[in-house]
Design an enzyme around this catalytic site. Structure first.
Site, short mmCIF file in Angstrom:
data_model
loop_
_atom_site.label_atom_id
_atom_site.label_comp_id
_atom_site.label_asym_id
_atom_site.label_seq_id
_atom_site.Cartn_x
_atom_site.Cartn_y
_atom_site.Cartn_z
N LEU A 1 21.43 2.60 9.05
CA LEU A 1 21.46 1.44 9.97
C LEU A 1 22.62 1.84 11.21
O LEU A 1 23.78 2.00 10.76
CB LEU A 1 21.81 0.16 9.52
CG LEU A 1 20.72 -0.61 8.55
CD1 LEU A 1 21.08 -1.83 8.19
CD2 LEU A 1 19.27 -0.35 9.07
N ASN B 1 40.89 38.88 31.96
CA ASN B 1 39.30 38.73 31.60
C ASN B 1 38.88 37.97 32.99
O ASN B 1 37.72 38.10 33.01
CB ASN B 1 39.07 38.19 30.24
CG ASN B 1 39.58 36.86 30.36
OD1 ASN B 1 40.89 36.62 30.83
ND2 ASN B 1 39.06 35.87 29.63
N ARG C 1 34.81 -3.25 18.35
CA ARG C 1 36.20 -3.13 17.82
C ARG C 1 36.65 -1.54 17.98
O ARG C 1 38.13 -1.39 17.83
CB ARG C 1 36.42 -3.45 16.43
CG ARG C 1 36.62 -4.97 16.20
CD ARG C 1 36.58 -5.48 14.89
NE ARG C 1 35.53 -5.45 14.27
CZ ARG C 1 35.18 -5.71 12.84
NH1 ARG C 1 36.13 -5.97 12.14
NH2 ARG C 1 34.07 -5.65 12.59
N GLU D 1 27.23 -13.71 0.47
CA GLU D 1 28.26 -13.21 1.90
C GLU D 1 29.57 -14.06 1.77
O GLU D 1 29.52 -15.25 1.34
CB GLU D 1 27.36 -13.45 3.07
CG GLU D 1 26.37 -12.35 3.37
CD GLU D 1 26.79 -11.01 3.08
OE1 GLU D 1 27.68 -10.36 4.02
OE2 GLU D 1 26.65 -10.31 2.29
N ALA E 1 22.78 0.21 14.34
CA ALA E 1 22.57 -0.42 15.50
C ALA E 1 23.75 -1.31 15.88
O ALA E 1 23.57 -1.99 17.17
CB ALA E 1 21.17 -1.50 15.47
N GLY E 2 24.75 -1.17 15.40
CA GLY E 2 25.90 -2.05 15.54
C GLY E 2 26.77 -1.48 16.86
O GLY E 2 26.54 -0.47 17.20
N GLN F 1 16.40 -1.51 17.22
CA GLN F 1 16.51 -3.07 16.79
C GLN F 1 16.80 -3.86 18.10
O GLN F 1 18.02 -3.43 18.62
CB GLN F 1 17.57 -3.22 15.84
CG GLN F 1 17.34 -4.51 15.28
CD GLN F 1 19.09 -5.09 14.74
OE1 GLN F 1 20.00 -4.21 14.60
NE2 GLN F 1 18.90 -6.19 13.84
C1 UD1 Z 1 27.47 -6.17 5.05
C2 UD1 Z 1 26.98 -7.11 4.07
C3 UD1 Z 1 27.99 -7.37 2.99
C4 UD1 Z 1 28.81 -6.01 2.72
C5 UD1 Z 1 29.27 -5.33 3.99
C6 UD1 Z 1 29.77 -4.26 3.48
C7 UD1 Z 1 24.86 -8.11 4.63
C8 UD1 Z 1 24.35 -9.46 5.16
N1 UD1 Z 1 26.22 -8.16 4.23
O1 UD1 Z 1 28.24 -7.24 5.91
O2 UD1 Z 1 27.37 -7.82 1.80
O3 UD1 Z 1 29.87 -6.39 1.70
O4 UD1 Z 1 28.15 -5.06 4.83
O5 UD1 Z 1 30.49 -3.52 4.63
O6 UD1 Z 1 24.23 -7.10 4.62
N2 UD1 Z 1 23.44 -3.74 11.79
C9 UD1 Z 1 22.56 -3.51 12.55
N3 UD1 Z 1 21.95 -4.51 13.03
C10 UD1 Z 1 22.37 -5.82 12.75
C11 UD1 Z 1 23.59 -6.08 11.84
C12 UD1 Z 1 24.13 -5.07 11.51
O7 UD1 Z 1 22.05 -2.37 12.59
O8 UD1 Z 1 21.87 -6.68 13.30
C13 UD1 Z 1 24.29 -2.69 10.87
C14 UD1 Z 1 25.71 -2.44 11.64
O9 UD1 Z 1 25.79 -1.51 12.61
C15 UD1 Z 1 26.36 -1.97 10.34
C16 UD1 Z 1 25.61 -2.36 9.23
O10 UD1 Z 1 24.43 -2.89 9.68
O11 UD1 Z 1 26.60 -0.58 10.26
C17 UD1 Z 1 26.49 -3.67 8.66
O12 UD1 Z 1 26.47 -4.68 9.34
P1 UD1 Z 1 27.83 -5.68 9.46
O13 UD1 Z 1 27.48 -6.88 10.60
O14 UD1 Z 1 29.05 -4.98 9.77
O15 UD1 Z 1 27.55 -6.45 8.14
P2 UD1 Z 1 28.64 -7.07 7.42
O16 UD1 Z 1 28.68 -8.68 7.96
O17 UD1 Z 1 30.06 -6.41 7.46
#
Ligand code: UD1
Ligand code: CA
Length: 454
Positions: free
Chosen positions: A11, A373, A18, A159, A13-14, A78
């Site tokens: 994954l 050179n 920050r 969560e 897509a984030g 996504q």
């Molecule tokens: C997620 C987990 C949480 C875990 C934490 C660890 C879920 C619901 N929660 O939370 O249990 O403790 O990671 O760091 O899964 N991403 C996408 N598309 C989206 C949302 C996220 O690609 O729509 C990717 C983000 O780029 C990232 C990862 O998924 O790499 C995690 O997403 P993030 O929103 O940071 O999840 P957390 O809320 O931190």
């Protein structure tokens, strides 16, 4: 190793807001390699049969980087960031056509080791339908909590924002890495809703769904350092520190001596042989190989360079891309080498710029030598024959060839080829005036006395 076919979904897509960067977060490097690269390397090291990467819209750079690192990868977009389950769903075409295990990794979590993935797979082999990588968090704030039974069975992931006061006491947290062996993962994803505090589709809800279907969920633990996720540059530096410590450790276990390991910086691809000694403050950029028995003295900077067996480099040496040092070569202080091969036993011990060309075996390059050179438009080569001796402070204007065993007089500007065995000199003839110094001193002493009188 598990015999079940494996697909790894990364994954990515984030948005990485920050990071405050125009570079997508997962392209930021740790140990000289984009975080995405580390995660794709892990996927390959884990012998994934298929790799899928989920990127956001307008992330062509990330897509291209993924394809460059893992050419067979399937890349999905996504459209909206609706949560981790929605992100995985973007890869549905891959998931639905895959018979076997699926492991989900985050591209911003670059430090996970292949061994850990192997333990997740072993847990599936042992009968779990879902295996979640967990860790004991020093500060569990913000993480999903793993709700387990006394016997270690995983009931659910809660969560942070949805957790009760009691659940918030739990320190065992979800790293985000989840491994599935279920008959229809796409179907599981379809059943995940968004009725929660964030209004997102949580992949973590898959645990309860799989259990409701009769599957067993299990936790695999790892150290917190391994699952550090990078959200800001501060965490990027933390990840870098962990990466560097690991590399230093490994290099020493592989037989090199690091006198002050905490001051030596490696890249993901640095190769260090046995019985290599590295003094303090040395930086290895990408693409550096050091052969057995070489000695790196303090304060050096290397990038895309090769250091041969038993060579000695530094202190304060700079090897730039294409520097290739043969066995027993000596490169001393304030010497810069670029795109140039130094053959066996040749030396440049002090203050020199050696760019583009070749220095023959046992040739000696004196202090202050410059290979000129570049003419402002093109780069040209300087070729020094075996055993040649280049006197100090010489400028060799390329293209130029110095024959085997030739001598270059100190201070010469050499712009024509020199034949083997000759001496080439380019300087005005030295004049000498006997007794001049003494007469000069007397005259000046008198002048000074007269000036003092006024
Ligand atoms: C997620 C987990 C949480 C875990 C934490 C660890 C879920 C619901 N929660 O939370 O249990 O403790 O990671 O760091 O899964 N991403 C996408 N598309 C989206 C949302 C996220 O690609 O729509 C990717 C983000 O780029 C990232 C990862 O998924 O790499 C995690 O997403 P993030 O929103 O940071 O999840 P957390 O809320 O931190
Ligand atoms: Ca996160």
């Amino acid at each position: 190793m598990s015999a079940t076919p494996l697909m790894i979904v990364v994954l990515a897509a984030g948005k990485g807001t920050r990071m405050k960067s125009s570079l997508p977060k997962v392209m930021h490097p740790v140990g000289g390699r984009a975080m995405l690269g580390h995660v794709l390397d892990l996927a390959r090291a884990s012998a994934a049969d298929r790799i899928a990467v989920v990127v956001g819209p307008d992330m062509d750079d990330v897509k291209n980087a993924a394809l460059a690192i893992a050419p067979g990868a399937e890349v999905y977009v996504q459209k909206d960031q609706l949560g981790t389950a929605d992100a995985l769903k973007a890869a549905n075409p891959a998931i639905a056509s895959h018979q076997g295990d699926v492991i989900v990794l985050y591209a911003d979590t670059p430090l996970i080791e292949a061994d850990t993935i192997a333990r997740l797979r072993a847990t599936l082999d042992a009968g779990a339908a879902v295996a979640v990588l967990g860790f004991d968090a020093a500060d569990p704030d913000g993480y999903g909590r793993l709700l387990t039974e006394a016997d270690g069975t995983l009931n659910a992931i809660r969560e942070h924002k949805d957790a009760s006061a009691y659940e918030l006491q739990i320190r065992l947290c979800n790293s985000g890495v989840m491994a599935f062996r279920v008959p229809d993962l796409a179907g599981v994803l379809d059943r995940i809703g968004n009725a929660n505090a964030k209004g997102e589709y949580y992949l973590t809800d898959a645990v309860e769904i799989v259990r409701a279907d009769g599957g067993r969920a299990a936790v695999v633990r790892c150290p917190e350092t391994e699952v550090l996720g990078v959200n800001s540059r501060v965490e990027l530096a933390e990840a870098e520190a962990i990466f560097q410590n690991r590399r230093r450790h490994q290099v020493m276990l592989d037989g090199a001596t690091l006198i002050a390991p905490e001051t030596v910086w490696f890249s993901y691809d640095t190769v260090i042989g046995r019985d290599v000694t590295i003094q303090p403050n040395v930086y290895f950029g990408q693409g550096v190989t050091v052969e057995d028995g070489a000695e790196i003295l303090a304060n050096c900077h290397f990038e895309r360079a090769h250091i041969g067996k038993g060579a000695r480099v530094g202190p304060f040496a700079r090897l730039r891309p294409g520097a290739k040092l043969g066995p027993d070569v000596r490169i001393g202080n304030f010497v810069e080498v670029k795109n140039l091969e130094m053959l066996e036993g040749s030396k440049a011990n002090h203050l020199a710029y050696l760019g583009d060309g070749q220095v023959g075996p046992k040739a000696n390059i004196g202090a202050g030598t410059i290979f000129c050179n570049y003419d402002g438009f093109f780069k040209h080569k300087t070729i020094i024959g075996a055993g040649a001796f280049v006197g100090s402070n010489s400028s060799l204007v390329a293209p130029v060839t110095i024959g085997e065993g030739a001598y270059i007089g100190s201070g010469s500007v050499i712009s024509k080829d020199v034949s083997p065995g000759s001496l080439a000199l380019e300087r005005a003839t030295q004049e000498e005036r006997p007794g001049w110094a003494e007469k000069f001193r007397i005259m000046m002493t008198k002048r000074k006395a007269a000036a003092a009188k006024g």
